[in-house]
Design a protein around this motif. Structure first.
Motif, PDB file in Angstrom:
ATOM      1  N   GLU A  18       0.834  -1.208   0.000  1.00 29.87           N
ATOM      2  CA  GLU A  18       0.000   0.000   0.000  1.00 29.87           C
ATOM      3  C   GLU A  18       0.867   1.254   0.000  1.00 29.87           C
ATOM      4  O   GLU A  18       0.544   2.251  -0.657  1.00 29.87           O
ATOM      5  CB  GLU A  18      -0.927   0.000   1.214  1.00 29.87           C
ATOM      6  N   LEU A  19       1.982   1.228   0.744  1.00 34.59           N
ATOM      7  CA  LEU A  19       2.913   2.355   0.706  1.00 34.59           C
ATOM      8  C   LEU A  19       3.439   2.558  -0.714  1.00 34.59           C
ATOM      9  O   LEU A  19       3.559   3.699  -1.182  1.00 34.59           O
ATOM     10  CB  LEU A  19       4.073   2.111   1.671  1.00 34.59           C
ATOM     11  N   SER A  20       3.735   1.481  -1.415  1.00 36.76           N
ATOM     12  CA  SER A  20       4.178   1.581  -2.810  1.00 36.76           C
ATOM     13  C   SER A  20       3.146   2.315  -3.651  1.00 36.76           C
ATOM     14  O   SER A  20       3.495   3.151  -4.498  1.00 36.76           O
ATOM     15  CB  SER A  20       4.418   0.183  -3.401  1.00 36.76           C
ATOM     16  N   ASN A  21       1.875   2.030  -3.424  1.00 33.81           N
ATOM     17  CA  ASN A  21       0.820   2.705  -4.182  1.00 33.81           C
ATOM     18  C   ASN A  21       0.731   4.187  -3.856  1.00 33.81           C
ATOM     19  O   ASN A  21       0.527   5.025  -4.750  1.00 33.81           O
ATOM     20  CB  ASN A  21      -0.522   2.020  -3.910  1.00 33.81           C
ATOM     21  N   LEU A  25      15.188  -0.108   6.083  1.00 36.00           N
ATOM     22  CA  LEU A  25      15.551   0.672   7.265  1.00 36.00           C
ATOM     23  C   LEU A  25      14.840   0.184   8.519  1.00 36.00           C
ATOM     24  O   LEU A  25      15.461   0.038   9.581  1.00 36.00           O
ATOM     25  CB  LEU A  25      15.250   2.157   7.037  1.00 36.00           C
ATOM     26  N   VAL A  26      13.536  -0.062   8.427  1.00 35.92           N
ATOM     27  CA  VAL A  26      12.782  -0.414   9.635  1.00 35.92           C
ATOM     28  C   VAL A  26      12.939  -1.876  10.017  1.00 35.92           C
ATOM     29  O   VAL A  26      12.709  -2.243  11.178  1.00 35.92           O
ATOM     30  CB  VAL A  26      11.273  -0.068   9.490  1.00 35.92           C
ATOM     31  N   SER A  27      13.367  -2.721   9.062  1.00 36.93           N
ATOM     32  CA  SER A  27      13.434  -4.158   9.322  1.00 36.93           C
ATOM     33  C   SER A  27      14.842  -4.650   9.651  1.00 36.93           C
ATOM     34  O   SER A  27      15.012  -5.807  10.052  1.00 36.93           O
ATOM     35  CB  SER A  27      12.895  -4.938   8.115  1.00 36.93           C
ATOM     36  N   GLY A  28      15.852  -3.805   9.470  1.00 39.45           N
ATOM     37  CA  GLY A  28      17.208  -4.234   9.774  1.00 39.45           C
ATOM     38  C   GLY A  28      17.817  -5.158   8.740  1.00 39.45           C
ATOM     39  O   GLY A  28      18.647  -6.012   9.069  1.00 39.45           O
ATOM     40  N   LEU A  29      17.435  -4.988   7.470  1.00 43.77           N
ATOM     41  CA  LEU A  29      18.024  -5.796   6.409  1.00 43.77           C
ATOM     42  C   LEU A  29      19.500  -5.446   6.224  1.00 43.77           C
ATOM     43  O   LEU A  29      20.340  -6.326   6.058  1.00 43.77           O
ATOM     44  CB  LEU A  29      17.254  -5.591   5.102  1.00 43.77           C
ATOM     45  N   GLY A  30      19.807  -4.151   6.190  1.00 40.17           N
ATOM     46  CA  GLY A  30      21.194  -3.706   6.134  1.00 40.17           C
ATOM     47  C   GLY A  30      21.738  -3.342   4.768  1.00 40.17           C
ATOM     48  O   GLY A  30      22.898  -2.944   4.657  1.00 40.17           O
ATOM     49  N   LEU A  31      20.929  -3.452   3.716  1.00 45.85           N
ATOM     50  CA  LEU A  31      21.442  -3.145   2.376  1.00 45.85           C
ATOM     51  C   LEU A  31      21.856  -1.687   2.240  1.00 45.85           C
ATOM     52  O   LEU A  31      22.957  -1.378   1.784  1.00 45.85           O
ATOM     53  CB  LEU A  31      20.386  -3.484   1.321  1.00 45.85           C
ATOM     54  N   GLY A  77      20.025   5.504   9.073  1.00 48.94           N
ATOM     55  CA  GLY A  77      18.984   4.596   9.524  1.00 48.94           C
ATOM     56  C   GLY A  77      17.586   5.170   9.456  1.00 48.94           C
ATOM     57  O   GLY A  77      16.616   4.474   9.750  1.00 48.94           O
ATOM     58  N   GLU A  78      17.469   6.439   9.064  1.00 50.50           N
ATOM     59  CA  GLU A  78      16.162   7.073   8.889  1.00 50.50           C
ATOM     60  C   GLU A  78      16.037   7.548   7.448  1.00 50.50           C
ATOM     61  O   GLU A  78      17.043   7.789   6.776  1.00 50.50           O
ATOM     62  CB  GLU A  78      16.005   8.258   9.847  1.00 50.50           C
ATOM     63  N   PRO A  79      14.798   7.691   6.947  1.00 46.66           N
ATOM     64  CA  PRO A  79      14.629   8.156   5.567  1.00 46.66           C
ATOM     65  C   PRO A  79      15.165   9.570   5.387  1.00 46.66           C
ATOM     66  O   PRO A  79      14.949  10.436   6.237  1.00 46.66           O
ATOM     67  CB  PRO A  79      13.112   8.090   5.343  1.00 46.66           C
ATOM     68  N   ASN A  80      15.893   9.767   4.316  1.00 44.86           N
ATOM     69  CA  ASN A  80      16.524  11.052   4.044  1.00 44.86           C
ATOM     70  C   ASN A  80      16.273  11.487   2.609  1.00 44.86           C
ATOM     71  O   ASN A  80      16.184  10.647   1.706  1.00 44.86           O
ATOM     72  CB  ASN A  80      18.035  10.953   4.277  1.00 44.86           C
ATOM     73  N   LEU A  81      16.231  12.803   2.426  1.00 45.81           N
ATOM     74  CA  LEU A  81      15.932  13.372   1.119  1.00 45.81           C
ATOM     75  C   LEU A  81      16.923  12.901   0.060  1.00 45.81           C
ATOM     76  O   LEU A  81      16.530  12.468  -1.030  1.00 45.81           O
ATOM     77  CB  LEU A  81      15.949  14.899   1.197  1.00 45.81           C
ATOM     78  N   ALA A 111       5.729   6.839   7.422  1.00 48.01           N
ATOM     79  CA  ALA A 111       5.782   5.378   7.439  1.00 48.01           C
ATOM     80  C   ALA A 111       6.875   4.868   8.378  1.00 48.01           C
ATOM     81  O   ALA A 111       6.718   3.819   9.016  1.00 48.01           O
ATOM     82  CB  ALA A 111       6.031   4.853   6.019  1.00 48.01           C
ATOM     83  N   TYR A 112       7.957   5.601   8.494  1.00 45.33           N
ATOM     84  CA  TYR A 112       9.048   5.192   9.375  1.00 45.33           C
ATOM     85  C   TYR A 112       8.580   5.054  10.822  1.00 45.33           C
ATOM     86  O   TYR A 112       9.074   4.199  11.566  1.00 45.33           O
ATOM     87  CB  TYR A 112      10.188   6.200   9.272  1.00 45.33           C
ATOM     88  N   GLU A 113       7.633   5.880  11.210  1.00 45.82           N
ATOM     89  CA  GLU A 113       7.135   5.860  12.590  1.00 45.82           C
ATOM     90  C   GLU A 113       6.119   4.752  12.829  1.00 45.82           C
ATOM     91  O   GLU A 113       5.916   4.337  13.976  1.00 45.82           O
ATOM     92  CB  GLU A 113       6.499   7.219  12.929  1.00 45.82           C
TER      93      GLU A 113
END
Length: 386
Positions: A29-32, A61-67, A95-99, A141-143
């Motif tokens: 849904e976020l993708s949409n 970022l939120v799941s800790g995948l690390g890519l 670790g947070e969304p950035n512009l 979404a990050y929150e």
């Protein structure tokens, strides 16, 4: 223009599993929501890709995948800056969304799109405008976004042979960071070749990715992952050493020589390198080209480049043409096989491409700071392969 919805199946396609996870509905849904805010004039297939990749970045970022953190860690190690092109300011929080993360993801996706287009200038205003439209959605979404527990520490250990293969297959060409690089090649890359073909925006080999993602020594047991480059036979190394001695004696230690026209090339091969004066040794197929660069390597021998002398600023190169370099030197960083990788690496490290610019731009400093990254990103194996 009416947009077709991104369905869950499309979201799952950029993941290493087929069974829907508890978090997948949220991120689809976020993708949409991101897709609805795409304003860039690109084919719809890639508008969707951009939205999916931006959502996958947030999921990472939120799941800790690390890519993403691995990418900026390695870029910082290589170049002393978190990101290519974009000047990251003090309000960048790892670790947070950035512009500017979003700017890079948009640029990376756009530049690798498989439809005819010029090189995408990373500082195009449209890129930051698109990122600014997305950032509030991702910050929100990050929150609230749920973790995808399947991806948490996904690369920490290889698991079984089958699991390791699944993880490496996904990492090689199907994540939001590596899929763009591999789109033109993925169908042609044999399973056995995944380990020797670099992938992603930094053209990292899979073992380099794994070293960033995990310190678990069990990965060392995956057959072929940490490959060794084949060594040359002693007879070949000895012959190459002899050529090196002749070459550098003539050039007084210089490993490069610039030659105008075939006659000069032939003279050098016969008189300096002492090759036989016959068609098997004097490269008559090169008569059609204007000029040549020969580069010597003590182990590898001689490499040859043709019709690029005008682009390389070297006091030993009388054919350098600043106007031609301004218009065409950038091609060395982006066109596969135009310049041999050892020569290109030398030119980048020694700053021999001072007039290179992205076509239509005048920003030489942007290229000077990012030349090695651009070559990695554009050429992949044709720059980092041996």
């Amino acid at each position: 223009m009416k947009k077709n919805k991104i369905y869950l199946k499309e979201w799952i396609q950029i993941h290493p599993y087929v069974a829907v996870q508890a978090s997948d509905d949220y991120f689809a849904e976020l993708s949409n929501r991101l897709y609805e805010r795409v304003v860039l004039d690109v084919p719809d297939e890639y508008r969707r890709k951009m939205a999916l990749y931006a959502a996958a970045y947030l999921e990472d970022l939120v799941s800790g995948l690390g890519l993403w953190n691995s990418f900026i860690e390695e870029h910082t190690k290589l170049y002393g800056a978190r990101l290519p092109f974009y000047e990251v300011k003090g309000d960048y929080f790892v670790g947070e969304p950035n512009l500017f993360d979003l700017c890079f993801i948009i640029w990376n996706t756009w530049q690798k799109m498989l439809y005819p287009h010029d090189y995408i200038h990373p500082m195009m205003p449209e890129i930051q405008e698109q990122a600014e439209k997305w950032l509030p959605l991702l910050e929100e979404a990050y929150e609230e976004a749920p973790e995808n527990e399947m991806l948490t520490d996904f690369f920490k250990a290889p698991g079984s042979e089958v699991e390791a293969d699944r993880k490496l297959t996904w990492l090689f060409g199907h994540t939001y960071l590596t899929e763009p690089a591999m789109l033109p090649y993925i169908a042609r890359v044999e399973t056995s070749d995944r380990f020797i073909v670099p992938t992603g925006p930094l053209a990292l080999f899979l073992h380099e990715w794994i070293d960033l993602l995990s310190d678990n020594q069990e990965w060392k047991q995956v057959r072929g992952l940490y490959f060794k480059k084949p060594s040359l036979p002693a007879s070949v190394r000895e012959k190459n050493h002899e050529m090196y001695q002749k070459f550098t004696t003539y050039t007084q230690g210089n490993k490069l020589v610039y030659l105008e026209g075939y006659d000069e090339l032939k003279r050098f091969l016969v008189e300096v390198m002492k090759w036989q004066d016959d068609d098997n040794h004097t490269l008559p197929e090169m008569k059609q080209f204007r000029n040549f660069i020969l580069m010597i390597n003590e182990e590898k021998g001689i490499l040859l480049a043709k019709d690029i002398c005008e682009y390389i600023a070297d006091s030993a190169n009388p054919m350098y043409n600043q106007k031609e370099a301004h218009h065409h030197a950038f091609r060395l960083l982006t066109e596969a096989t135009l310049c041999p990788p050892d020569l290109l690496d030398y030119c980048i490290q020694q700053e021999k491409l001072p007039d290179a610019v992205i076509p239509g731009s005048e920003n030489k400093e942007l290229i000077r700071r990012n030349a090695d990254f651009i070559a990695r990103h554009s050429l992949l194996y044709y720059y980092r392969g041996d």
